[in-house]
Design a protein around this motif. Sequence first.
Motif, PDB file in Angstrom:
ATOM      1  N   ALA A  49     -45.675  -4.205 -14.581  1.00 52.08           N
ATOM      2  CA  ALA A  49     -45.965  -4.116 -13.149  1.00 52.08           C
ATOM      3  C   ALA A  49     -47.094  -3.123 -12.924  1.00 52.08           C
ATOM      4  CB  ALA A  49     -44.727  -3.690 -12.367  1.00 52.08           C
ATOM      5  N   ALA A  50     -47.732  -3.236 -11.753  1.00 50.58           N
ATOM      6  CA  ALA A  50     -48.805  -2.312 -11.405  1.00 50.58           C
ATOM      7  C   ALA A  50     -48.896  -2.167  -9.896  1.00 50.58           C
ATOM      8  CB  ALA A  50     -50.137  -2.788 -11.966  1.00 50.58           C
ATOM      9  N   ILE A  51     -49.503  -1.058  -9.487  1.00 49.93           N
ATOM     10  CA  ILE A  51     -49.662  -0.797  -8.054  1.00 49.93           C
ATOM     11  C   ILE A  51     -50.944  -0.015  -7.842  1.00 49.93           C
ATOM     12  CG2 ILE A  51     -48.303   1.348  -8.138  1.00 49.93           C
ATOM     13  CD1 ILE A  51     -47.124   0.457  -5.386  1.00 49.93           C
ATOM     14  N   ILE A  52     -51.647  -0.348  -6.787  1.00 51.68           N
ATOM     15  CA  ILE A  52     -52.835   0.405  -6.421  1.00 51.68           C
ATOM     16  C   ILE A  52     -52.416   1.762  -5.878  1.00 51.68           C
ATOM     17  CG2 ILE A  52     -54.755   0.509  -4.771  1.00 51.68           C
ATOM     18  CD1 ILE A  52     -55.383  -1.394  -6.928  1.00 51.68           C
ATOM     19  N   TRP A  53     -53.083   2.789  -6.336  1.00 61.63           N
ATOM     20  CA  TRP A  53     -52.684   4.159  -5.983  1.00 61.63           C
ATOM     21  C   TRP A  53     -52.866   4.445  -4.496  1.00 61.63           C
ATOM     22  CZ3 TRP A  53     -49.608   7.356  -8.125  1.00 61.63           C
ATOM     23  CH2 TRP A  53     -49.684   8.728  -7.898  1.00 61.63           C
ATOM     24  N   SER A  54     -53.953   3.952  -3.927  1.00 59.38           N
ATOM     25  CA  SER A  54     -54.243   4.239  -2.524  1.00 59.38           C
ATOM     26  C   SER A  54     -54.260   2.991  -1.656  1.00 59.38           C
ATOM     27  CB  SER A  54     -55.589   4.966  -2.417  1.00 59.38           C
ATOM     28  OG  SER A  54     -55.551   6.180  -3.117  1.00 59.38           O
TER      29      SER A  54
END
Length: 122
Positions: A49-54
């Motif tokens: 999984a991944a997520i954009i920090w901002s």
Amino acid sequence: QVQLVESGGGLVQAGGSLRLSCAASGRTLGINAMGWFRQAPGKEREFVAAIIWSGSFTYVSDSVKGRFTISKDNAKNTVYLQMNSLKPGDTAVYYCAATDYGPTVTGLYDRWGQGTQVTVSS
């Protein structure tokens, strides 16, 4: 330099849940995305999984879609992986990682935590 520290792993029965945390400290400016990877014994590392920090973009691999959710708390510099309906096949060491590039460009994750063991018993 960025330090990533995972926590929340453990032993759980099949069907159970765990929430992993990844706390980032140090030079977090410039990080574009955070990701979770896992590696089971004898297997290659798998992007989970991944997520954009901002931002709000998230990605979850097909192998865990519908069961795992990634989220973040920017105020705490922490990323979470909520894992539900766990299966024995989810047993692995789970790693948190950071990248300055796109969240799904897996080869460009260059800062890694030490990993946390997740064991799912049948």
